[in-house]
Design a protein around this motif. Sequence first.
Motif, PDB file in Angstrom:
ATOM      1  N   VAL A 247       0.835  -1.206   0.000  1.00 51.45           N
ATOM      2  CA  VAL A 247       0.000   0.000   0.000  1.00 51.45           C
ATOM      3  C   VAL A 247       0.861   1.243   0.000  1.00 51.45           C
ATOM      4  O   VAL A 247       1.869   1.322   0.688  1.00 51.45           O
ATOM      5  CB  VAL A 247      -0.927  -0.015   1.229  1.00 51.45           C
ATOM      6  CG1 VAL A 247      -1.388   1.391   1.565  1.00 51.45           C
ATOM      7  CG2 VAL A 247      -2.109  -0.907   0.950  1.00 51.45           C
ATOM      8  N   ASN A 248       0.490   2.187  -0.815  1.00 51.19           N
ATOM      9  CA  ASN A 248       1.079   3.520  -0.762  1.00 51.19           C
ATOM     10  C   ASN A 248       0.416   4.224   0.415  1.00 51.19           C
ATOM     11  O   ASN A 248      -0.771   4.501   0.387  1.00 51.19           O
ATOM     12  CB  ASN A 248       0.776   4.222  -2.085  1.00 51.19           C
ATOM     13  CG  ASN A 248       1.291   5.643  -2.090  1.00 51.19           C
ATOM     14  OD1 ASN A 248       1.652   6.189  -1.054  1.00 51.19           O
ATOM     15  ND2 ASN A 248       1.312   6.222  -3.281  1.00 51.19           N
ATOM     16  N   MET A 249       1.210   4.499   1.453  1.00 51.51           N
ATOM     17  CA  MET A 249       0.600   5.004   2.682  1.00 51.51           C
ATOM     18  C   MET A 249      -0.134   6.320   2.463  1.00 51.51           C
ATOM     19  O   MET A 249      -0.987   6.692   3.251  1.00 51.51           O
ATOM     20  CB  MET A 249       1.647   5.158   3.786  1.00 51.51           C
ATOM     21  CG  MET A 249       2.139   3.827   4.341  1.00 51.51           C
ATOM     22  SD  MET A 249       0.803   2.709   4.844  1.00 51.51           S
ATOM     23  CE  MET A 249       0.074   3.684   6.156  1.00 51.51           C
ATOM     24  N   SER A 250       0.205   7.033   1.361  1.00 55.62           N
ATOM     25  CA  SER A 250      -0.529   8.285   1.104  1.00 55.62           C
ATOM     26  C   SER A 250      -1.992   8.014   0.830  1.00 55.62           C
ATOM     27  O   SER A 250      -2.804   8.918   0.839  1.00 55.62           O
ATOM     28  CB  SER A 250       0.045   9.011  -0.106  1.00 55.62           C
ATOM     29  OG  SER A 250       1.423   9.069  -0.004  1.00 55.62           O
ATOM     30  N   LYS A 251      -2.290   6.747   0.561  1.00 53.36           N
ATOM     31  CA  LYS A 251      -3.684   6.426   0.260  1.00 53.36           C
ATOM     32  C   LYS A 251      -4.376   5.721   1.421  1.00 53.36           C
ATOM     33  O   LYS A 251      -5.513   5.314   1.312  1.00 53.36           O
ATOM     34  CB  LYS A 251      -3.740   5.555  -0.996  1.00 53.36           C
ATOM     35  CG  LYS A 251      -3.266   6.332  -2.208  1.00 53.36           C
ATOM     36  CD  LYS A 251      -3.283   5.487  -3.453  1.00 53.36           C
ATOM     37  CE  LYS A 251      -2.850   6.320  -4.655  1.00 53.36           C
ATOM     38  NZ  LYS A 251      -2.394   5.493  -5.757  1.00 53.36           N
ATOM     39  N   ALA A 252      -3.624   5.552   2.511  1.00 50.18           N
ATOM     40  CA  ALA A 252      -4.219   4.921   3.689  1.00 50.18           C
ATOM     41  C   ALA A 252      -5.300   5.837   4.249  1.00 50.18           C
ATOM     42  O   ALA A 252      -5.305   7.032   3.971  1.00 50.18           O
ATOM     43  CB  ALA A 252      -3.137   4.662   4.725  1.00 50.18           C
TER      44      ALA A 252
HETATM   45  C1  LIG Z   1       1.714   7.655  -3.339  1.00 48.98           C
HETATM   46  O1  LIG Z   1       0.541   8.350  -3.679  1.00 48.98           O
HETATM   47  C2  LIG Z   1       0.727   9.752  -3.740  1.00 48.98           C
HETATM   48  C3  LIG Z   1      -0.637  10.409  -3.960  1.00 48.98           C
HETATM   49  O2  LIG Z   1      -1.386   9.713  -4.889  1.00 48.98           O
HETATM   50  C4  LIG Z   1       1.727  10.051  -4.860  1.00 48.98           C
HETATM   51  O3  LIG Z   1       1.961  11.450  -4.947  1.00 48.98           O
HETATM   52  C5  LIG Z   1       3.038   9.341  -4.571  1.00 48.98           C
HETATM   53  O4  LIG Z   1       3.947   9.527  -5.612  1.00 48.98           O
HETATM   54  C6  LIG Z   1       2.802   7.862  -4.358  1.00 48.98           C
HETATM   55  N1  LIG Z   1       4.036   7.219  -3.893  1.00 48.98           N
HETATM   56  C7  LIG Z   1       4.484   6.095  -4.422  1.00 48.98           C
HETATM   57  C8  LIG Z   1       5.747   5.536  -3.822  1.00 48.98           C
HETATM   58  O5  LIG Z   1       3.907   5.498  -5.302  1.00 48.98           O
END
Ligand SMILES: *[C@@H]1O[C@H](CO)[C@@H](O)[C@H](O)[C@H]1NC(C)=O
Length: 362
Positions: free
Chosen positions: A127-132
Amino acid sequence: MAPIPILSCLCGALLLLVFVVAAVVVDATAPSLSLAARHERWMAKFGRAYTDADEKSRRREVFAANVQHVDAVNRAGNLTYTLGLNQFSDLTDHEFLETHLGYRYQLRPEGQTDDEFLKGNTPVAPVNMSKAPALRNGQFRYMPDSVDWRTQGAVTEVKNQRFCGSCWAFAAVAATEGLVKIGTGNLISMSEQQVLDCTGGTNTCSGGDINAALRYVAASGGLQPEAAYAYSGQQGACRSGGVRPNSAASVGAPRWARLYGDEGALQELAASQPVAVALEATDPDFRHYRSGVYAGSSSCGQRLNHAVTVVGYGADGGGQQYWVLKNQWGTGWGKGGYMRVARGNGANCGIATYAYYPTMDS
Ligand SMILES: *[C@@H]1O[C@H](CO)[C@@H](O)[C@H](O)[C@H]1NC(C)=O
Ligand SMILES: *[C@@H]1O[C@H](CO)[C@@H](O)[C@H](O)[C@H]1NC(C)=O
């Protein structure tokens, strides 16, 4: 400890107090009782009966070994936790581990050995934690220093998987119960038996996959309440055809995250909702944990074999940080069924390796 004459029944409360005090005194001196006496007392307390004298003497030996370990750890007093006898104290390590855990990391394809599977495997979707959920709006939410979902009313009663490796079903259900409470305001104790019976595949009393359980939970349209589909401790035929989805309990698709030991990431998740996690529960101290902050060895966590639910985190008066785990070994285990596990010092037994949680996504 001669009986104290009580003059009138007015003294009922006092009488009770005398018994309570007597019980406490006896308990405190328990290590000096003979082993046979301690075993008899333990059998009475946990309602244990053996088939014959042979069985009893075999069990007494196992009990003796466990007692010796518990007493030695408590006597040394140099750990951040204490141990206590419990309903598991006449089982060998092997018997216990075979029947009370049940975490399996994904399903191994037919024909592959465990080694081949683990070597070639990469997690499906880190999971991309930015999406948690904590970051759903693309910005950090305030992450408190401590969280306890029990005080938010988002945790149901402590349950008991009994002699069945169904931890995966209990952790999935506890995470679901938490999210439904957070999302709807209703705390509903839900049916692990339904998940055990209906998830399918190789998810059984011999272990299972939390993510598969959460996918079933989403597909079910809402699990039955605990009382409508009660736990039996054995897998049975799926009855969901005969029960309508419980829309009050419905949740969306699950997510899972490989955390690579990042406790900060787990903290973000646990600040948002109760989270199902895997850890290693092989250490005999885990089974006999009673109080304090449990800390595993540096190698604990390399063999994830148990699923529990993180329902909070915090730090005690001495500054020792901990995770709060809800287990499903009844209230007689641990501190009323819960455990504090070390956080921030590498002794967490792998708790920040995989996290699983439902969402309200459609
Ligand atoms: C994670 O998601 C964010 C927002 O969608 C994005 O900006 C970022 O590049 C992503 N990171 C990775 C490692 O994929
Ligand atoms: C605690 O004490 C016991 C017995 O004295 C000893 O064997 C053990 O190594 C000690 N453990 C720690 C962590 O200091």
